[in-house]
Design a protein around this motif. Structure first.
Motif, PDB file in Angstrom:
ATOM      1  N   LEU A  30      65.222  12.832  37.563  1.00  0.00           N
ATOM      2  CA  LEU A  30      63.984  12.963  36.796  1.00  0.00           C
ATOM      3  C   LEU A  30      63.686  11.650  36.073  1.00  0.00           C
ATOM      4  CD1 LEU A  30      61.749  14.929  35.946  1.00  0.00           C
ATOM      5  CD2 LEU A  30      63.170  15.576  33.985  1.00  0.00           C
ATOM      6  N   LYS A  31      62.629  10.974  36.472  1.00  0.00           N
ATOM      7  CA  LYS A  31      62.285   9.666  35.913  1.00  0.00           C
ATOM      8  C   LYS A  31      61.767   9.808  34.480  1.00  0.00           C
ATOM      9  CE  LYS A  31      59.439   5.575  36.803  1.00  0.00           C
ATOM     10  NZ  LYS A  31      58.396   4.968  37.671  1.00  0.00           N
ATOM     11  N   LEU A  32      62.167   8.899  33.623  1.00  0.00           N
ATOM     12  CA  LEU A  32      61.678   8.913  32.253  1.00  0.00           C
ATOM     13  C   LEU A  32      60.199   8.514  32.239  1.00  0.00           C
ATOM     14  CD1 LEU A  32      64.611   7.239  30.266  1.00  0.00           C
ATOM     15  CD2 LEU A  32      64.197   9.664  30.705  1.00  0.00           C
ATOM     16  N   PRO A  33      59.402   9.153  31.389  1.00  0.00           N
ATOM     17  CA  PRO A  33      57.960   8.866  31.362  1.00  0.00           C
ATOM     18  C   PRO A  33      57.648   7.527  30.712  1.00  0.00           C
ATOM     19  CG  PRO A  33      58.517  10.390  29.608  1.00  0.00           C
ATOM     20  CD  PRO A  33      59.782  10.197  30.413  1.00  0.00           C
ATOM     21  N   LYS A  34      56.448   7.028  30.968  1.00  0.00           N
ATOM     22  CA  LYS A  34      55.959   5.834  30.294  1.00  0.00           C
ATOM     23  C   LYS A  34      55.830   6.124  28.795  1.00  0.00           C
ATOM     24  CE  LYS A  34      52.724   3.252  31.859  1.00  0.00           C
ATOM     25  NZ  LYS A  34      51.435   2.735  32.361  1.00  0.00           N
ATOM     26  N   ILE A  35      55.975   5.096  28.002  1.00  0.00           N
ATOM     27  CA  ILE A  35      55.833   5.291  26.558  1.00  0.00           C
ATOM     28  C   ILE A  35      54.527   4.669  26.069  1.00  0.00           C
ATOM     29  CG2 ILE A  35      58.344   5.050  26.423  1.00  0.00           C
ATOM     30  CD1 ILE A  35      57.613   2.531  24.539  1.00  0.00           C
ATOM     31  N   GLU A  36      54.098   5.119  24.901  1.00  0.00           N
ATOM     32  CA  GLU A  36      52.982   4.494  24.200  1.00  0.00           C
ATOM     33  C   GLU A  36      53.531   3.718  23.016  1.00  0.00           C
ATOM     34  OE1 GLU A  36      50.346   7.501  22.870  1.00  0.00           O
ATOM     35  OE2 GLU A  36      49.537   7.950  24.859  1.00  0.00           O
ATOM     36  N   ALA A  37      52.848   2.660  22.641  1.00  0.00           N
ATOM     37  CA  ALA A  37      53.237   1.898  21.461  1.00  0.00           C
ATOM     38  C   ALA A  37      53.200   2.791  20.222  1.00  0.00           C
ATOM     39  CB  ALA A  37      52.290   0.715  21.265  1.00  0.00           C
ATOM     40  N   GLY A  38      54.275   2.749  19.433  1.00  0.00           N
ATOM     41  CA  GLY A  38      54.359   3.557  18.217  1.00  0.00           C
ATOM     42  C   GLY A  38      55.033   4.894  18.406  1.00  0.00           C
ATOM     43  N   ALA A  39      55.384   5.240  19.651  1.00  0.00           N
ATOM     44  CA  ALA A  39      55.972   6.554  19.929  1.00  0.00           C
ATOM     45  C   ALA A  39      57.441   6.613  19.503  1.00  0.00           C
ATOM     46  CB  ALA A  39      55.846   6.889  21.405  1.00  0.00           C
ATOM     47  N   HIS A  40      57.950   7.844  19.357  1.00  0.00           N
ATOM     48  CA  HIS A  40      59.363   8.064  19.047  1.00  0.00           C
ATOM     49  C   HIS A  40      59.887   9.177  19.951  1.00  0.00           C
ATOM     50  CE1 HIS A  40      57.629  11.370  16.625  1.00  0.00           C
ATOM     51  NE2 HIS A  40      58.772  11.984  16.887  1.00  0.00           N
ATOM     52  N   ILE A  41      61.204   9.312  19.975  1.00  0.00           N
ATOM     53  CA  ILE A  41      61.826  10.427  20.680  1.00  0.00           C
ATOM     54  C   ILE A  41      62.791  11.132  19.742  1.00  0.00           C
ATOM     55  CG2 ILE A  41      61.620   9.489  23.010  1.00  0.00           C
ATOM     56  CD1 ILE A  41      64.540   8.553  22.789  1.00  0.00           C
ATOM     57  N   LEU A 121      56.913  -1.267  15.347  1.00  0.00           N
ATOM     58  CA  LEU A 121      55.942  -2.355  15.372  1.00  0.00           C
ATOM     59  C   LEU A 121      56.204  -3.326  16.520  1.00  0.00           C
ATOM     60  CD1 LEU A 121      55.739  -3.061  11.526  1.00  0.00           C
ATOM     61  CD2 LEU A 121      54.483  -1.392  12.905  1.00  0.00           C
ATOM     62  N   ILE A 122      57.467  -3.382  16.974  1.00  0.00           N
ATOM     63  CA  ILE A 122      57.772  -4.222  18.132  1.00  0.00           C
ATOM     64  C   ILE A 122      57.036  -3.712  19.370  1.00  0.00           C
ATOM     65  CG2 ILE A 122      59.605  -4.846  19.749  1.00  0.00           C
ATOM     66  CD1 ILE A 122      61.486  -5.104  17.353  1.00  0.00           C
ATOM     67  N   SER A 123      57.074  -2.402  19.591  1.00  0.00           N
ATOM     68  CA  SER A 123      56.363  -1.852  20.751  1.00  0.00           C
ATOM     69  C   SER A 123      54.855  -2.072  20.615  1.00  0.00           C
ATOM     70  CB  SER A 123      56.672  -0.360  20.928  1.00  0.00           C
ATOM     71  OG  SER A 123      56.123   0.419  19.891  1.00  0.00           O
ATOM     72  N   MET A 124      54.332  -1.977  19.399  1.00  0.00           N
ATOM     73  CA  MET A 124      52.911  -2.240  19.174  1.00  0.00           C
ATOM     74  C   MET A 124      52.573  -3.695  19.483  1.00  0.00           C
ATOM     75  SD  MET A 124      52.099  -0.223  15.642  1.00  0.00           S
ATOM     76  CE  MET A 124      52.060   1.565  15.548  1.00  0.00           C
ATOM     77  N   ALA A 125      53.417  -4.609  19.001  1.00  0.00           N
ATOM     78  CA  ALA A 125      53.162  -6.032  19.226  1.00  0.00           C
ATOM     79  C   ALA A 125      53.153  -6.354  20.721  1.00  0.00           C
ATOM     80  CB  ALA A 125      54.207  -6.866  18.490  1.00  0.00           C
ATOM     81  N   TYR A 126      54.114  -5.803  21.464  1.00  0.00           N
ATOM     82  CA  TYR A 126      54.140  -6.034  22.913  1.00  0.00           C
ATOM     83  C   TYR A 126      52.874  -5.486  23.574  1.00  0.00           C
ATOM     84  CZ  TYR A 126      58.945  -7.765  23.386  1.00  0.00           C
ATOM     85  OH  TYR A 126      60.077  -8.537  23.357  1.00  0.00           O
ATOM     86  N   LYS A 133      45.059  -8.751  22.848  1.00  0.00           N
ATOM     87  CA  LYS A 133      44.380  -8.435  21.595  1.00  0.00           C
ATOM     88  C   LYS A 133      44.815  -9.380  20.468  1.00  0.00           C
ATOM     89  CE  LYS A 133      42.228  -4.809  23.245  1.00  0.00           C
ATOM     90  NZ  LYS A 133      42.598  -3.444  22.856  1.00  0.00           N
ATOM     91  N   SER A 134      44.014  -9.462  19.440  1.00  0.00           N
ATOM     92  CA  SER A 134      44.313 -10.277  18.258  1.00  0.00           C
ATOM     93  C   SER A 134      45.225  -9.490  17.325  1.00  0.00           C
ATOM     94  CB  SER A 134      43.005 -10.637  17.540  1.00  0.00           C
ATOM     95  OG  SER A 134      43.272 -11.326  16.340  1.00  0.00           O
ATOM     96  N   PHE A 135      46.378 -10.093  16.970  1.00  0.00           N
ATOM     97  CA  PHE A 135      47.310  -9.388  16.086  1.00  0.00           C
ATOM     98  C   PHE A 135      48.270 -10.377  15.441  1.00  0.00           C
ATOM     99  CE2 PHE A 135      49.855  -9.903  19.856  1.00  0.00           C
ATOM    100  CZ  PHE A 135      51.167  -9.965  19.413  1.00  0.00           C
ATOM    101  N   GLU A 136      49.004  -9.909  14.455  1.00  0.00           N
ATOM    102  CA  GLU A 136      50.068 -10.670  13.797  1.00  0.00           C
ATOM    103  C   GLU A 136      51.170  -9.709  13.390  1.00  0.00           C
ATOM    104  OE1 GLU A 136      48.476 -11.374   9.376  1.00  0.00           O
ATOM    105  OE2 GLU A 136      46.948 -11.833  10.920  1.00  0.00           O
TER     106      GLU A 136
END
Length: 317
Positions: A30-41, A121-126, A133-136
């Motif tokens: 069973l393949k692990l699903p794609k994640i969204e930025a900011g998600a948790h498990i 925030l690391i997943s968001m930055a990536y 997008k513009s970010f810091e």
């Protein structure tokens, strides 16, 4: 019920002495699903506890879940177990990713992490980097020796977007960020995660600089919650049971005592796992999961920590 996956610890690395970085992969077909930025498990730990940890990988990386877990001396048993017992080859269960801290569309995004709060925030930055997008990204901590992911952020694709503030090096994040916020456009969105006092300071700073509440986003790791109060009655409509909740008893414990088991995880009103629908009565909301607007509607309650302002609650359970 939340979907679960059997995983195995593929990689384990200790950074900064007290942060373990873990990479999970599927333990079966069973393949692990794609994640969204900011998600948790939710992680089902070997000692029986269930804890939430933010995913901190590039969302483009499929088939893995990466976590960074601080071995907290104030741990209630979760982080110490994760640090000590999750070794390479360990098999365990985790939930499907859930996202309570999703990115909004914005002209510019400001990410501010304190300590281990840098992880979501690391997943968001990536994600923002991959989308052009513009970010810091601002990383605040006590010292570089006690900070994880520093080498990755200094040398990788996020290096040009990241600024570090380490007290032991003489950096004052309060002074620097206070000056920086005066230059920011109010259409920017601010995301913060870290110790509660740190996040409160970031939120106050944004508000002082006329950022709208809808442009300020936060995620709590843990909060101090008082779940005691006046006794009250609960009618569990679908179960057709009347239950008295005593002054020193939590609502979720009272339900369990009468055979009504509600799935739970954080037990602090943070994760939303134990959310139930309210059919009658006025909840006494003690959580940080629901927004102020959702709390005002009084049609949902987190039974791990919240109580009742009315003498009787009717729940759809």
């Amino acid at each position: 019920m939340t979907e679960h996956y059997d995983v195995i610890v593929k990689k384990r690395q200790v950074q900064a002495d007290n942060v373990v970085v873990l990479e999970f992969e599927s333990a079966n077909a069973l393949k692990l699903p794609k994640i969204e930025a900011g998600a948790h498990i939710d992680v089902h730990l070997p000692n029986g506890l269930v804890r939430q940890y933010s995913l901190c990988q590039n969302p483009k990386q499929e088939g893995i879940f990466r976590l960074g877990i601080l071995k907290d001396p104030e741990s209630r048993g979760g982080s110490i177990c994760a640090f000590d017992e999750l070794q390479e080859g360990t098999q365990l269960k985790v939930s499907a990713p859930r996202n309570l801290f999703a990115l909004d569309e914005a002209e510019h995004t400001v990410l501010i992490g304190g300590g281990i709060g840098i992880t979501p925030l690391i997943s968001m930055a990536y994600a923002l980097y991959e989308e052009g997008k513009s970010f810091e990204l601002h990383y605040c901590g006590s010292s570089i020796e006690r900070a994880a992911f520093v080498e990755e952020l200094q040398q990788g694709s996020l290096a040009a977007y990241t600024k570090f503030y380490f007290k032991q090096s003489g950096d004052d994040h309060r002074e620097s960020l206070s000056a920086h916020f005066k230059q920011l456009n109010h259409t920017s969105h601010v995301y913060t995660c870290g110790p509660n006092g740190f996040m409160d300071w970031v939120i106050d700073l944004a508000k002082q600089n006329q950022f709208d509440d809808s442009h300020i986003h936060k995620e709590y790791f843990q909060v101090e919650t008082d779940a005691t109060g006046d006794a009250f009655e609960v009618y569990a409509q679908r179960s057709d049971k009347i239950i008295m909740v005593s002054a020193e008893e939590t609502l979720i414990d009272a339900l369990a005592r009468e055979g009504i088991k509600i799935e739970k995880s954080c037990e602090q009103g943070v994760c939303g796992t134990c959310l139930c629908d309210v059919l009658e009565g006025e909840p006494d909301h003690r959580d940080v999961y629901l927004t102020d607007e959702e709390k005002a509607e009084n049609d949902q309650i987190l039974v791990c920590c919240s109580r009742s302002k009315s003498a009787r609650l009717v729940l759809d359970i």
